[in-house]
Design an enzyme around this catalytic site. Structure first.
Site, PDB file in Angstrom:
ATOM      1  N   ARG A  18      52.036  12.083  76.758  1.00 37.58           N
ATOM      2  CA  ARG A  18      52.815  13.226  76.290  1.00 37.58           C
ATOM      3  C   ARG A  18      53.413  12.932  74.927  1.00 37.58           C
ATOM      4  O   ARG A  18      53.617  11.781  74.551  1.00 37.58           O
ATOM      5  CB  ARG A  18      53.924  13.563  77.295  1.00 37.58           C
ATOM      6  CG  ARG A  18      53.393  14.018  78.647  1.00 37.58           C
ATOM      7  CD  ARG A  18      52.663  15.353  78.512  1.00 37.58           C
ATOM      8  NE  ARG A  18      51.917  15.717  79.706  1.00 37.58           N
ATOM      9  CZ  ARG A  18      50.601  15.795  79.774  1.00 37.58           C
ATOM     10  NH1 ARG A  18      49.858  15.501  78.742  1.00 37.58           N
ATOM     11  NH2 ARG A  18      50.007  16.178  80.881  1.00 37.58           N
ATOM     12  N   CYS A  19      53.713  14.001  74.204  1.00 38.17           N
ATOM     13  CA  CYS A  19      54.277  13.932  72.863  1.00 38.17           C
ATOM     14  C   CYS A  19      55.469  12.969  72.844  1.00 38.17           C
ATOM     15  O   CYS A  19      56.311  13.033  73.739  1.00 38.17           O
ATOM     16  CB  CYS A  19      54.721  15.335  72.449  1.00 38.17           C
ATOM     17  SG  CYS A  19      55.336  15.449  70.773  1.00 38.17           S
ATOM     18  N   PRO A  20      55.509  12.065  71.888  1.00 41.89           N
ATOM     19  CA  PRO A  20      54.687  11.928  70.685  1.00 41.89           C
ATOM     20  C   PRO A  20      53.560  10.909  70.810  1.00 41.89           C
ATOM     21  O   PRO A  20      52.928  10.567  69.815  1.00 41.89           O
ATOM     22  CB  PRO A  20      55.704  11.463  69.648  1.00 41.89           C
ATOM     23  CG  PRO A  20      56.599  10.541  70.430  1.00 41.89           C
ATOM     24  CD  PRO A  20      56.708  11.200  71.807  1.00 41.89           C
TER      25      PRO A  20
END
Length: 82
Positions: A18-20
């Site tokens: 998941r981001c980042p």
């Protein structure tokens, strides 16, 4: 241009991240590549549809293509000249 993952000289599987994290891994991988080589990124985080094109513009890499119609998403990134 038809999306052709076979042109990739390197691959990065970022599914489940998941981001980042996906963009951080793309950056780390591209740093090890030679100018002009192509990276195939596979990811399933919806934020990559925005973050990877932005990363390419900001870092002067070329987004050759993206497949974002279904999961997993795939991106072809050509490393820009250093």
């Amino acid at each position: 241009m038809t999306f052709n993952p076979n042109i990739a000289t390197h691959t990065l599987e970022a599914e489940g991240l998941r981001c980042p994290e996906p963009v951080m891994m793309v950056r780390k991988t591209i740093r090890t590549m030679l100018d002009g080589e192509v990276l195939l990124v596979t990811a399933d985080d919806p934020s990559t549809t925005r973050d990877i094109p932005s990363f390419c513009r900001f870092m002067d890499h070329q987004l050759l293509g993206a497949q974002i119609d279904q999961l997993p998403y795939q991106y072809l990134i050509k490393k820009g000249l250093a």
